[in-house]
Structures are given as C-alpha cells and as structure tokens.
Design an enzyme around this catalytic site. Structure first.
Site, PDB file in Angstrom:
ATOM      1  N   ARG A  37       0.795  -1.215  -0.014  1.00 31.21           N
ATOM      2  CA  ARG A  37       0.081  -0.144  -0.070  1.00 31.21           C
ATOM      3  C   ARG A  37       0.700   1.047  -0.060  1.00 31.21           C
ATOM      4  O   ARG A  37       0.441   2.307  -0.507  1.00 31.21           O
ATOM      5  CB  ARG A  37      -0.771   0.107   1.213  1.00 31.21           C
ATOM      6  CG  ARG A  37      -1.987  -1.066   1.039  1.00 31.21           C
ATOM      7  CD  ARG A  37      -3.159  -0.772   1.959  1.00 31.21           C
ATOM      8  NE  ARG A  37      -4.184  -1.770   1.965  1.00 31.21           N
ATOM      9  CZ  ARG A  37      -5.165  -2.331   2.737  1.00 31.21           C
ATOM     10  NH1 ARG A  37      -5.049  -1.814   3.951  1.00 31.21           N
ATOM     11  NH2 ARG A  37      -5.965  -2.992   2.256  1.00 31.21           N
ATOM     12  N   LYS A 214     -21.488 -14.961   0.480  1.00 35.24           N
ATOM     13  CA  LYS A 214     -22.938 -14.636   0.673  1.00 35.24           C
ATOM     14  C   LYS A 214     -23.545 -13.842  -0.246  1.00 35.24           C
ATOM     15  O   LYS A 214     -22.946 -12.861  -1.038  1.00 35.24           O
ATOM     16  CB  LYS A 214     -23.155 -14.041   1.937  1.00 35.24           C
ATOM     17  CG  LYS A 214     -23.005 -14.798   3.217  1.00 35.24           C
ATOM     18  CD  LYS A 214     -23.045 -13.884   4.336  1.00 35.24           C
ATOM     19  CE  LYS A 214     -24.382 -13.744   5.112  1.00 35.24           C
ATOM     20  NZ  LYS A 214     -24.381 -12.790   6.055  1.00 35.24           N
ATOM     21  N   GLY A 368      -9.559  -6.997  -2.012  1.00 32.70           N
ATOM     22  CA  GLY A 368      -9.982  -7.866  -1.045  1.00 32.70           C
ATOM     23  C   GLY A 368      -9.517  -9.323  -1.482  1.00 32.70           C
ATOM     24  O   GLY A 368      -8.575  -9.202  -1.988  1.00 32.70           O
ATOM     25  N   GLY A 391     -13.716  -2.832  -0.687  1.00 26.44           N
ATOM     26  CA  GLY A 391     -15.016  -2.185  -0.265  1.00 26.44           C
ATOM     27  C   GLY A 391     -15.433  -1.069  -1.361  1.00 26.44           C
ATOM     28  O   GLY A 391     -16.320  -0.971  -2.039  1.00 26.44           O
TER      29      GLY A 391
HETATM   30  P1  AMP Z   1     -16.415 -12.494   0.221  1.00 25.04           P
HETATM   31  O1  AMP Z   1     -15.849 -11.937   1.481  1.00 25.04           O
HETATM   32  O2  AMP Z   1     -17.869 -12.577   0.357  1.00 25.04           O
HETATM   33  O3  AMP Z   1     -15.891 -12.285  -0.990  1.00 25.04           O
HETATM   34  O4  AMP Z   1     -16.034 -14.114   0.349  1.00 25.04           O
HETATM   35  C1  AMP Z   1     -14.799 -14.497   0.063  1.00 25.04           C
HETATM   36  C2  AMP Z   1     -14.619 -15.815   0.727  1.00 25.04           C
HETATM   37  O5  AMP Z   1     -15.579 -16.742   0.293  1.00 25.04           O
HETATM   38  C3  AMP Z   1     -13.206 -16.393   0.427  1.00 25.04           C
HETATM   39  O6  AMP Z   1     -12.595 -16.377   1.908  1.00 25.04           O
HETATM   40  C4  AMP Z   1     -13.546 -17.950   0.194  1.00 25.04           C
HETATM   41  O7  AMP Z   1     -12.929 -18.943   0.945  1.00 25.04           O
HETATM   42  C5  AMP Z   1     -14.955 -18.038   0.514  1.00 25.04           C
HETATM   43  N1  AMP Z   1     -15.697 -18.991  -0.286  1.00 25.04           N
HETATM   44  C6  AMP Z   1     -15.511 -19.087  -1.780  1.00 25.04           C
HETATM   45  N2  AMP Z   1     -16.225 -20.224  -2.240  1.00 25.04           N
HETATM   46  C7  AMP Z   1     -17.025 -20.817  -0.929  1.00 25.04           C
HETATM   47  C8  AMP Z   1     -17.562 -21.922  -0.639  1.00 25.04           C
HETATM   48  N3  AMP Z   1     -17.886 -22.650  -1.781  1.00 25.04           N
HETATM   49  N4  AMP Z   1     -18.048 -22.262   0.645  1.00 25.04           N
HETATM   50  C9  AMP Z   1     -17.584 -21.509   1.617  1.00 25.04           C
HETATM   51  N5  AMP Z   1     -17.000 -20.362   1.359  1.00 25.04           N
HETATM   52  C10 AMP Z   1     -16.348 -20.064   0.234  1.00 25.04           C
END
Ligand code: AMP
Length: 415
Positions: A37, A214, A368, A391
């Site tokens: 950064r 999610k 991220g 974000g």
């Molecule tokens: P997000 O912060 O919502 O972008 O989520 C990122 C995280 O989702 C990463 O750390 C991944 O390990 C997780 N992820 C990706 N695929 C899966 C899955 N099939 N089941 C659970 N977690 C997941």
C-alpha cells in the site's frame, strides 16, 4: 469521472495535504509486514516532491481502541498498549526507506505543534501525521471542526487512498470541503479510469465473475451489473443459494437463507434483461470444511446430503474459461472456491490463468480476497488492473456515489 487530477494543478511552493492508505499489515512488534500500500502511493508522493510541493501525508492504521470505554485499569492499560503499536512511526520509517529521503513523523494530526512543524518545511520535504483514527468519532463521523483543522494544514488536498474513498470520514471527505482545490492522486485516478472501462463504455462482450461467501452482501452489485453486463458467471459460496433457489439439494454447502428469494428475483431479472447468467454445472464437494477433507466431483443435481460444495468442478471450469476467452472486458469480484485451501483452489486458479492468457481482455480484479488470490498465484502483473480497494471497488460496481470522490473538485467545463 470528471474530477481534477494531481497533474492538472500546480504544486510548486504549495503545501499539499494528501490522504493515503497506509493501513498496512503489521508484524507483532508494529513494523510493516507488507509495504504494497505504501508503494501504491509512491507515484503521487514523488510527483509532488519533484514539483516542489511540501507534502503532508495522513492515513489511518488499524482500529485503535477507545481507552475511555475501558471498565478496569487493566483493560485501559491493554488498550493503550495495543494503540501504541498503531502509531505511524514504523510506516514513516518504511516510506523513508522506499523514498531514499527522510520522512518526519509528527505525533498528532492537528494543533499548533503540527502547524509549526509544517510551516518550517522546505519544498520537496515530506511529513506524516499520526494515525487519523486516534481521533475516534471526530474522524469516522466526519466532524466538521476536525476536518477544518486538518484543512488548515494545506493549500490543497490530494486523495490517493482508494481503499477509503467509500467512507465519508473527516480525512477522506470532510477535509475536501474546506480547501479551494481537491484532486485525485495517480492511484485514485487509475482506479477511476479502470472502473469507468466497465461502467461507462465497455468493450464487449463484458463479463462479470462473482463469487465469495454470501448473496446478501452482493445483491446491489448483482442488480446493478445486470443492467450492463453480457454474461454473469456465478461461483463460490453464493452459487449454492442460487442452486437452492432453482430447487437443487445442496447438502451442507453454505446457504444464505435470506438470499434465496433474492436469487430467484435475480434469475428472473437476468432473463428479462437478456443477460446470460451461468451457474456451476458441477461441484467439488468435501466431507468437511478442511484442506484434508475427502473430496469428489459431482453434478449440481447430485450433491450428497452430508457433503459441502467448496469449489467449482472441471466442467464448470471449462464453461467459465470459454466465456473468459471470448471476453473483451472482465470484472471479477469474489473467489469461486475456498482458494485459501490448496485442495479447493483449482477453480479460482483456472479462471485467473484464463484471464492472464487472454491478451485482448481488459481484466479488472476487485480488491480484497480476489486481489489476494491473484497475487498469491503470481498473476497480478498479468491483469490489466488489480484494485487496491475491496469495499470501494464493490461500491463502484453497485453504481454508488463514493463520498471521497464526489468531494473532489470538478474539472472546469470546456467547449
Ligand atoms: P467474500 O468476502 O464474500 O468475497 O467471500 C470470500 C470468501 O468466500 C473467501 O474467503 C472464500 O474462501 C470463500 N468461499 C468461496 N467459495 C466458498 C464456498 N464454496 N464455501 C464457503 N466459502 C467459500
């Protein structure tokens, strides 16, 4: 975006107040573990120095605790001890090392002593203020008085902290209203330019890849993307909520219950708007959320009840990679599997490889986790742009107005 940029204004002899994102990962002793950064801001920093400006830098670092909220003397001492490690001194040392020039660290952000130190600066010199988050709500609730005190330190404002432009804090937004000119630094300008390539006039086919855990976290992004993408590839944890919405049994896979209805709506909306929405057709399932889990590849209609989906399967990889190979613009937010575990990295890795191999494509990697994945694969250099803001990049794709950008000075209108 029609905002003035760092190289469109004069800095000679001026005191330039620049917000940077030096919220770096630290070692246990507070020293800088990863200087990415800091390096990201060097171009703007060097430019101001070369132009003969006096540079006052400010940033937040970590999340300092509020010692006044401690209930016991021990708690208070512990908060103070941790806060001590969030002082900007090690960051100033690292910056000085990278610049090959001294960087004076000041022990506050505002006040007479800070003002005196800045008044004594020579052109080309750099100071770094103390952690802006030490000012608590004055910073995070955008206190106008604090913003005005910060603004007193400079003749103009440069925003080069893309990672925080989605936050209306005193040092990222409020301060800009108290200075006659506020401009985008090189890093922020580059981020704006790349996201404009997706949002304003993209070369088509335009493909979005969405993954992550999610659905609910990314509803607004999905809805906005459906207005202009040609194809939407959905993988990762969020795919199971879509599969559930289509009536599949998903075993122990991650399910976002509140997202099922949303997923149904998104599927209908995609059809209505003529967007191709591609879900996984096969899945790598594990019998535990662990790198040591037993695994098998199954079709989406054959997920066993006690197993969970942790990566996209080979047929899905082939399908998604075909789309990537034909794409002219790709924006990617969210890994398509649990890439942190080597057993489930294959899908995310294959998509990154396909992107890296497509020399025609403009590839924009959201910040991220997705940025972390691409860096882990050693493929960051092969992408057109790896965003420095998780974000902020999501909010860009949501079509939101980012307060730290909106506050910058508009370019003068020319005929
Ligand atoms: P997000 O912060 O919502 O972008 O989520 C990122 C995280 O989702 C990463 O750390 C991944 O390990 C997780 N992820 C990706 N695929 C899966 C899955 N099939 N089941 C659970 N977690 C997941």
């Amino acid at each position: 975006m029609n905002k003035l940029r760092i190289d469109e204004v004069d800095h000679a002899g001026k005191t330039v107040l620049m917000r940077v994102d030096f919220n770096v990962p630290q070692n246990a002793d507070g020293t800088v573990r990863n200087d990415m950064r800091i390096r990201a801001a060097l171009k703007s920093i060097q430019y101001i120095r070369e132009q003969g400006g006096k540079l006052v830098l400010m940033s937040h670092l970590g999340r300092p605790g509020d010692a006044d909220k401690a209930e016991t003397a021990e708690e208070k001492a512990e908060i103070l001890r941790k806060n001590e490690l969030l002082k900007m001194d090690p960051v100033a040392d690292k910056l000085s090392e990278l610049l090959g020039a001294p960087v004076k660290k000041l022990d506050a952000c505002v006040g007479p002593e800070v003002e005196a130190a800045i008044a004594a600066m020579n052109p080309g010199e750099v100071v770094l203020l103390e952690n802006t988050r030490f000012y608590g709500k004055k910073e995070t609730k955008n206190d106008p008085e604090f913003a005005a005190q910060l603004a007193k330190l400079g003749d103009l404002y440069v925003s080069d902290a893309f990672g925080t432009v989605h936050r209306a804090h005193a040092s990222t937004e409020g301060v800009a209203h108290h200075l006659p000119v506020s401009v985008a630094g090189f890093l922020v300008a580059k981020e704006i330019d790349y996201f404009s390539k997706v949002l304003d006039n993209p070369e088509r086919p335009l493909v979005a890849i969405l993954g992550g855990a999610k659905v609910s976290d990314k509803i607004t992004v999905i809805e906005n993307l459906l207005n202009f993408v040609d194809t939407l590839l959905i993988g990762g944890g969020m795919a199971y909520t879509f599969l559930k919405a289509q009536g599949y049994e998903i075993g122990k896979s991650i399910l976002d219950k509140d997202g099922i209805e949303v997923a149904r709506k998104v599927l209908a909306l995609a059809q209505e708007k003529g967007v191709k929405l591609q879900l996984p057709v096969d899945i790598v399932v594990g019998d535990a959320f662990s790198n040591d889990a037993n695994t098998q590849v199954v079709a989406v209609d054959a997920i066993p009840p006690e197993w969970e989906g942790l990566d996209i399967g080979p047929e899905t990889i082939a399908l998604f990679c075909d789309v990537i190979r034909e794409a002219s613009t790709v924006v990617w937010n969210g890994p398509v599997g649990v890439f942190e575990m080597p057993t489930f990295v294959k899908g995310t890795r294959a998509l990154a490889d396909a992107l890296a191999e497509n020399s025609q494509v403009t590839s924009i990697i959201g910040g991220g986790d997705t940025a972390a994945a691409v860096i882990q694969f050693g493929l960051a250099e092969k992408m057109s742009h790896v965003s420095t803001g998780g974000g902020a990049s999501l909010e860009m794709l949501e079509g939101k107005v980012l307060p730290g950008l909106a506050a910058l000075t508009d370019k003068p209108v020319t005929d």
